[in-house]
Design a protein around this motif. Structure first.
Motif, PDB file in Angstrom:
ATOM      1  N   ASN A   1       0.737  -1.303   0.130  1.00  0.00           N
ATOM      2  CA  ASN A   1      -0.007   0.244   0.090  1.00  0.00           C
ATOM      3  C   ASN A   1       0.840   1.267   0.067  1.00  0.00           C
ATOM      4  N   THR A   2       2.105   1.145   0.386  1.00  0.00           N
ATOM      5  CA  THR A   2       2.886   2.547   0.460  1.00  0.00           C
ATOM      6  C   THR A   2       4.156   2.459  -0.311  1.00  0.00           C
ATOM      7  N   SER A   3       4.404   1.514  -1.095  1.00  0.00           N
ATOM      8  CA  SER A   3       5.690   1.426  -1.710  1.00  0.00           C
ATOM      9  C   SER A   3       5.535   0.768  -3.180  1.00  0.00           C
ATOM     10  N   ASP A   4       6.341   0.753  -3.935  1.00  0.00           N
ATOM     11  CA  ASP A   4       6.369   0.180  -5.088  1.00  0.00           C
ATOM     12  C   ASP A   4       7.363  -0.989  -5.639  1.00  0.00           C
ATOM     13  N   LYS A   5       7.548  -1.755  -4.562  1.00  0.00           N
ATOM     14  CA  LYS A   5       8.223  -3.060  -4.433  1.00  0.00           C
ATOM     15  C   LYS A   5       7.535  -4.171  -5.051  1.00  0.00           C
ATOM     16  N   GLY A   6       8.228  -5.178  -5.775  1.00  0.00           N
ATOM     17  CA  GLY A   6       7.798  -6.300  -6.238  1.00  0.00           C
ATOM     18  C   GLY A   6       7.953  -7.442  -4.986  1.00  0.00           C
ATOM     19  N   LYS A   7       7.426  -8.578  -5.231  1.00  0.00           N
ATOM     20  CA  LYS A   7       7.691  -9.586  -4.285  1.00  0.00           C
ATOM     21  C   LYS A   7       8.940 -10.036  -3.823  1.00  0.00           C
ATOM     22  N   GLY A   8       9.989  -9.835  -4.888  1.00  0.00           N
ATOM     23  CA  GLY A   8      11.231 -10.470  -4.506  1.00  0.00           C
ATOM     24  C   GLY A   8      11.774  -9.332  -3.597  1.00  0.00           C
ATOM     25  N   LEU A   9      11.902  -8.049  -3.532  1.00  0.00           N
ATOM     26  CA  LEU A   9      12.338  -7.289  -2.824  1.00  0.00           C
ATOM     27  C   LEU A   9      11.724  -7.326  -1.747  1.00  0.00           C
TER      28      LEU A   9
ATOM     29  N   MET B   1      13.682  -4.850 -12.482  1.00  0.00           N
ATOM     30  CA  MET B   1      14.237  -5.932 -11.597  1.00  0.00           C
ATOM     31  C   MET B   1      14.817  -5.513 -10.351  1.00  0.00           C
ATOM     32  N   ARG B   2      15.131  -4.099 -10.237  1.00  0.00           N
ATOM     33  CA  ARG B   2      15.907  -3.436  -8.862  1.00  0.00           C
ATOM     34  C   ARG B   2      14.701  -3.549  -8.064  1.00  0.00           C
ATOM     35  N   LYS B   3      13.526  -3.336  -8.306  1.00  0.00           N
ATOM     36  CA  LYS B   3      12.266  -3.347  -7.140  1.00  0.00           C
ATOM     37  C   LYS B   3      11.719  -4.654  -6.848  1.00  0.00           C
ATOM     38  N   GLY B   4      12.356  -5.555  -7.656  1.00  0.00           N
ATOM     39  CA  GLY B   4      12.028  -7.048  -7.050  1.00  0.00           C
ATOM     40  C   GLY B   4      10.774  -7.814  -7.829  1.00  0.00           C
ATOM     41  N   PHE B   5      10.559  -7.283  -9.081  1.00  0.00           N
ATOM     42  CA  PHE B   5       9.573  -7.925  -9.760  1.00  0.00           C
ATOM     43  C   PHE B   5      10.062  -9.127 -10.668  1.00  0.00           C
ATOM     44  N   ASN B   6       9.346 -10.254 -10.729  1.00  0.00           N
ATOM     45  CA  ASN B   6      10.168 -11.410 -11.745  1.00  0.00           C
ATOM     46  C   ASN B   6       9.880 -11.124 -13.003  1.00  0.00           C
ATOM     47  N   PHE B   7      10.397 -12.108 -14.050  1.00  0.00           N
ATOM     48  CA  PHE B   7      10.647 -11.878 -15.286  1.00  0.00           C
ATOM     49  C   PHE B   7       9.395 -11.868 -15.982  1.00  0.00           C
ATOM     50  N   ASP B   8       8.373 -12.664 -15.721  1.00  0.00           N
ATOM     51  CA  ASP B   8       7.206 -12.803 -16.014  1.00  0.00           C
ATOM     52  C   ASP B   8       6.303 -11.365 -16.055  1.00  0.00           C
ATOM     53  N   ILE B   9       6.509 -10.916 -14.768  1.00  0.00           N
ATOM     54  CA  ILE B   9       5.597  -9.542 -14.538  1.00  0.00           C
ATOM     55  C   ILE B   9       6.275  -8.527 -15.266  1.00  0.00           C
ATOM     56  N   ILE B  10       7.578  -8.417 -15.169  1.00  0.00           N
ATOM     57  CA  ILE B  10       8.277  -7.467 -15.919  1.00  0.00           C
ATOM     58  C   ILE B  10       8.006  -7.479 -17.630  1.00  0.00           C
ATOM     59  N   GLN B  11       7.997  -8.603 -18.380  1.00  0.00           N
ATOM     60  CA  GLN B  11       7.570  -8.721 -19.507  1.00  0.00           C
ATOM     61  C   GLN B  11       6.164  -8.311 -19.989  1.00  0.00           C
TER      62      GLN B  11
ATOM     63  N   ARG C   1      -1.120 -11.430  -7.651  1.00  0.00           N
ATOM     64  CA  ARG C   1      -0.414 -11.158  -8.919  1.00  0.00           C
ATOM     65  C   ARG C   1      -0.826  -9.961  -9.556  1.00  0.00           C
ATOM     66  N   GLU C   2      -2.182  -9.834  -9.341  1.00  0.00           N
ATOM     67  CA  GLU C   2      -2.877  -8.757 -10.255  1.00  0.00           C
ATOM     68  C   GLU C   2      -2.477  -7.619  -9.560  1.00  0.00           C
ATOM     69  N   ALA C   3      -2.308  -7.337  -8.152  1.00  0.00           N
ATOM     70  CA  ALA C   3      -1.840  -5.892  -7.594  1.00  0.00           C
ATOM     71  C   ALA C   3      -0.350  -5.668  -7.930  1.00  0.00           C
ATOM     72  N   GLU C   4       0.180  -7.026  -7.895  1.00  0.00           N
ATOM     73  CA  GLU C   4       1.922  -6.710  -8.460  1.00  0.00           C
ATOM     74  C   GLU C   4       2.033  -6.298  -9.730  1.00  0.00           C
ATOM     75  N   LEU C   5       1.222  -7.062 -10.616  1.00  0.00           N
ATOM     76  CA  LEU C   5       1.424  -6.505 -11.957  1.00  0.00           C
ATOM     77  C   LEU C   5       0.736  -5.087 -12.076  1.00  0.00           C
ATOM     78  N   SER C   6      -0.166  -4.590 -11.388  1.00  0.00           N
ATOM     79  CA  SER C   6      -0.749  -3.286 -11.517  1.00  0.00           C
ATOM     80  C   SER C   6       0.453  -2.206 -11.243  1.00  0.00           C
ATOM     81  N   THR C   7       1.114  -2.770  -9.917  1.00  0.00           N
ATOM     82  CA  THR C   7       2.145  -1.696  -9.626  1.00  0.00           C
ATOM     83  C   THR C   7       3.223  -1.733 -10.397  1.00  0.00           C
ATOM     84  N   ALA C   8       3.517  -2.677 -11.157  1.00  0.00           N
ATOM     85  CA  ALA C   8       4.761  -2.701 -12.397  1.00  0.00           C
ATOM     86  C   ALA C   8       4.205  -2.113 -13.463  1.00  0.00           C
TER      87      ALA C   8
END
Length: 277
Positions: free
Chosen positions: A136-144, A203-213, A168-175
Motif C-alpha cells: 500500500n505504501t511502496s512500489d516494490k515487487g515480491k522479490g524485494l 528488476m531492482r524493484k523486485g519483480f520477476n521476469f514474467d511480471i516485467i515482460q 499477482r494482479e496487484a503486483e502487475l498493476s504496480t509494475a
C-alpha cells in the motif's frame, strides 16, 4: 547479576525496603552484611512480590543470584515492550535490540518466550502486516519484499505464507504503473534503450521476469517513427558537441557508433546524418 560478598560469613539480612522516587515500580533494597545497613540492589515490583522480600529476611548467595536473574529478565522485558510500542517487530529485531543493550543470551531467551506468551511477538502476523504495508505504501515487487523479510529474520515458510497477501494482479498493476511513470521520464531515449531501462528498474524493484515482460507489453514504449527521430536528434545534439571538431569521416563514424549504442537503428541514423549534410 547480584552476588553475595564472599568475605562475609554471616548471612545478610534485609534491613529496609524503599520505592524509587523516579520509578515507583522499582524498589531499593538495603541490607546488613555484618557491618551495618547499606544499599544492596534494586528490584522490580513483580520480583519483590514473587520472592516475598521483606524487612528482616535473610538471603543466601543462591537467593541473591536468583533474584538478580529474575530482575534482569523483568528489566529486559520492559525494555522490549518499550521497543515494541513504536511499531511491530520481528523476533530477530527484538533479539538484536536486547543484545545491543548488552543483555545476556539466557535472559533474552526468557524475554522472547514471555513476549510470545503475551502475544506481543508473532512473526507470522508481523510478516503479513509488513507485506500489506509495502503493497500500500511502496512500489516494490515480491522479490524485494522477500529479501527485506529475510533480513528481518522471518523464516522462508512464513515469508511464502505472508506473500500470498500480495496477489499477482496487484503486483502487475504496480509494475505497470511504474512503467508508465518511468516511460515519461526516459522519453528522450530510443525505444530499445527505454525498454532496457524499464526492465532494469523493475528488476531492482523486485519483480520477476514474467511480471516485467507483461508490464512492459502493457506500456506504450514503441515510438512512432517521428518520435524516434526526435529522440535521436536529442541524443545526436549531445554527441555533436563532443565530436564536432573531428574530420568528417571520423565524425560520422563516431556519431554512428554513439547513436547505435543509444539503441537507434542504422537506417534512422543514416537518415539523420544525410539530412544534416
Amino acid at each position: 547479576m547480584l552476588h553475595l560478598r564472599k568475605e562475609v560469613e554471616k548471612m545478610p539480612i534485609i534491613t529496609k525496603i524503599t520505592f524509587q522516587k523516579k520509578n515507583t515500580d522499582r524498589y531499593n533494597i538495603y541490607m546488613d552484611y555484618g557491618k551495618g545497613e547499606e544499599y544492596a540492589f534494586s528490584v522490580d515490583e513483580d520480583v519483590l512480590i514473587k520472592h516475598q522480600l521483606k524487612k528482616g529476611m535473610e538471603l543466601d548467595e543462591f537467593s541473591l543470584n536468583e533474584i538478580g536473574y529474575q530482575d534482569d529478565i523483568r528489566k529486559s522485558y520492559n525494555m522490549a515492550i518499550q521497543y515494541l510500542s513504536r511499531r511491530m517487530r520481528s523476533e530477530t529485531e527484538v533479539r538484536k535490540h536486547l543484545a545491543d543493550k548488552e543483555v545476556e543470551e539466557p535472559v533474552i531467551q526468557e524475554v522472547v518466550h514471555k513476549l510470545y506468551d503475551y502475544k506481543f511477538l508473532n512473526d507470522e502476523e508481523y510478516a503479513k502486516a509488513f507485506v500489506r504495508t509495502q503493497m500500500n505504501t511502496s512500489d516494490k515487487g515480491k522479490g524485494l519484499i522477500r529479501t527485506e523479510l529475510k533480513e528481518k529474520g522471518i523464516s522462508p515458510k512464513l515469508i511464502d505464507k505472508a506473500l500470498e497477501v500480495y496477489s499477482r494482479e496487484a503486483e502487475l498493476s504496480t509494475a505497470i504503473r511504474l512503467c508508465e511513470k518511468h516511460a515519461q521520464k526516459y522519453g528522450r531515449d530510443s525505444s530499445k534503450i527505454l525498454k532496457q531501462k524499464l526492465e532494469q528498474m523493475l528488476m531492482r524493484k523486485g519483480f520477476n521476469f514474467d511480471i516485467i515482460q507483461e508490464a512492459i507489453s502493457e506500456t506504450e514504449i514503441e515510438k512512432e517513427e517521428d518520435e524516434e527521430l526526435a529522440a535521436l536528434k536529442y541524443q545526436a545534439e549531445k554527441a555533436k558537441r563532443k565530436y564536432a571538431n573531428l574530420p568528417e569521416f571520423e565524425y560520422r563514424q563516431k556519431m554512428k557508433q554513439t547513436l547505435f549504442r543509444k539503441g537507434f537503428s542504422f537506417d534512422l541514423i543514416d537518415r539523420y546524418l544525410s539530412d544534416e549534410e
